[in-house]
Design a protein around this motif. Structure first.
Motif, mmCIF file in Angstrom:
data_model
loop_
_atom_site.group_PDB
_atom_site.id
_atom_site.type_symbol
_atom_site.label_atom_id
_atom_site.label_comp_id
_atom_site.label_asym_id
_atom_site.label_seq_id
_atom_site.Cartn_x
_atom_site.Cartn_y
_atom_site.Cartn_z
ATOM 1 N N ASP A 42 0.829 -1.272 0.079
ATOM 2 C CA ASP A 42 0.073 0.018 0.156
ATOM 3 C C ASP A 42 0.795 1.040 -0.060
ATOM 4 N N ASN A 83 0.841 4.368 -6.347
ATOM 5 C CA ASN A 83 -0.566 4.480 -6.582
ATOM 6 C C ASN A 83 -0.964 5.886 -6.316
ATOM 7 N N ARG A 125 -3.814 6.552 -4.207
ATOM 8 C CA ARG A 125 -4.480 6.414 -2.968
ATOM 9 C C ARG A 125 -4.278 7.549 -1.755
ATOM 10 N N ASP A 150 -4.155 -3.850 -10.968
ATOM 11 C CA ASP A 150 -5.304 -4.023 -10.276
ATOM 12 C C ASP A 150 -5.885 -2.343 -10.227
ATOM 13 N N ALA A 151 -6.896 -2.051 -10.904
ATOM 14 C CA ALA A 151 -7.122 -0.582 -11.018
ATOM 15 C C ALA A 151 -7.795 -0.055 -9.852
ATOM 16 N N LYS A 152 -8.487 -0.982 -8.703
ATOM 17 C CA LYS A 152 -8.759 -0.588 -7.477
ATOM 18 C C LYS A 152 -7.526 -0.242 -6.550
ATOM 19 N N PHE A 153 -6.262 -1.097 -6.684
ATOM 20 C CA PHE A 153 -5.252 -0.746 -5.916
ATOM 21 C C PHE A 153 -4.528 0.527 -6.425
ATOM 22 N N PHE A 203 -5.742 2.979 -8.199
ATOM 23 C CA PHE A 203 -6.606 4.476 -8.334
ATOM 24 C C PHE A 203 -7.713 4.721 -7.058
ATOM 25 N N GLU A 204 -7.986 3.656 -6.335
ATOM 26 C CA GLU A 204 -9.032 3.773 -5.370
ATOM 27 C C GLU A 204 -8.697 4.966 -4.357
ATOM 28 N N ASP A 205 -9.603 5.881 -4.118
ATOM 29 C CA ASP A 205 -9.519 6.797 -3.278
ATOM 30 C C ASP A 205 -9.413 6.584 -1.805
#
Length: 308
Positions: free
Chosen positions: A154, A159, A161, A301-304, A306-308
């Motif tokens: 993370d 990323n 986020r 993984d787009a969620k990893f 770009f996820e805010d």
């Protein structure tokens, strides 16, 4: 591995959760020590209870006698808590004293990150505090294990986020060892119950990429996305390590600015996120059959990303 009785402080935390889950899956007896049950931690504690953990509340975890009573019959005490100045300077010495008094065989302090034993005094404020505690630990007569997982996906894989831009630091060609939090926790569960790791450091070393290799992965996976980039040079990091203050300005940060830049200096300037000293065992050699999640999976993984 033989069945052990492990006590965990910080079992509902970021690493404590997969660590405790791993200990239970491996069949060990687990005692979770918490100040009190609350709306914030009760769901996780209830889940651990269902899996067989014992939950013990200790309102004053700075009371040596109270902690020593709880630790009777415990083989290993794991402090899976954030490595703050207060924890390292105030709490851990008390927990160590209680563990020695109770006859605990092994103490695992709050490392879970960069390789403190390979770092010199003065390289970073938080590591200076850890090294002073290590002297206390190693002179106490109790067994110990220092667990170094390197970076968590993370925070070490690029990323959007935590930053508005893809942000890089220091030397982009340094090897960065980084792993998924679930793997870090499960490997930790194996490490702290393994007789081979007594009085040793253990470095998690399955995954390694440079920041340039990570950036190439991002560009390959998202060729049409207009990423913006920001880089903090080695010179800037070194200056901030010396001159930053005690404010906490980082998004989702827990360290002071001075501590944070000291961590960045160790990881991205002198390259001690991972290290292999004479006392360091490689997790990949201890557990060669273990299969880790690869950073390439997270970076696709787009969620990893770009996820805010």
């Amino acid at each position: 591995m033989d069945k052990k009785h492990i006590a965990v402080i910080g079992a509902t935390g970021q690493i404590g959760t997969p660590l405790s889950k791993g200990l239970l899956l491996l069949g060990h007896d687990v005692t979770i020590i918490t100040r009190a049950r609350s709306a914030k931690n009760d769901t996780k504690l209830a889940e651990f209870e269902k899996q067989g953990a014992k939950i013990v509340e200790c309102a004053d975890m700075h009371d040596v006698d109270s902690m020593a009573n709880i630790l009777q019959g415990i083989d290993t005490l794991v402090a899976s808590v954030p490595g703050s100045k207060e924890i390292i300077q105030k709490s851990e010495p008390i927990w160590l004293e209680a563990a020695v008094k109770a006859g605990v065989e092994r103490f695992v302090p709050t490392e879970f990150g960069s390789h403190t034993q390979a770092i010199e005094m003065g390289d970073g404020e938080i590591f200076d505090q850890k090294k002073r505690f290590h002297d206390l630990l190693m002179n106490s007569g109790i067994g110990w294990t220092l667990y170094y997982n390197g970076g968590i996906f993370d925070y070490f894989l690029p990323n959007l986020r935590f930053f508005r831009k893809i942000t890089t630091f220091g030397n982009l060609e340094l090897p960065i060892h980084t792993h998924d939090i679930e793997d870090i926790g499960y490997i930790a569960a194996m490490v702290v119950t393994d007789e081979r790791t007594l009085n040793k450091c253990v470095q998690v070393d399955y995954n390694v990429l440079t920041q340039n290799e990570m950036l190439a992965q991002i560009k390959q996976n998202w060729p049409d996305y207009p990423f913006e980039y920001e880089h903090f040079s080695s010179e800037y990091i070194t200056e901030m390590k010396e001159n930053a203050g005690d404010e906490i300005t980082s998004k989702k940060g827990a360290e002071t600015d001075k501590e944070r830049w000291g961590i960045n200096y160790v990881n991205y300037v002198i390259g001690k996120l991972a290290a292999f000293t004479d006392l360091t065992l490689r997790a990949s050699e201890l557990y060669p059959a273990y299969v880790c999640k690869r950073p390439e999976e997270a970076l696709s993984d787009a969620k990893f990303v770009f996820e805010d």
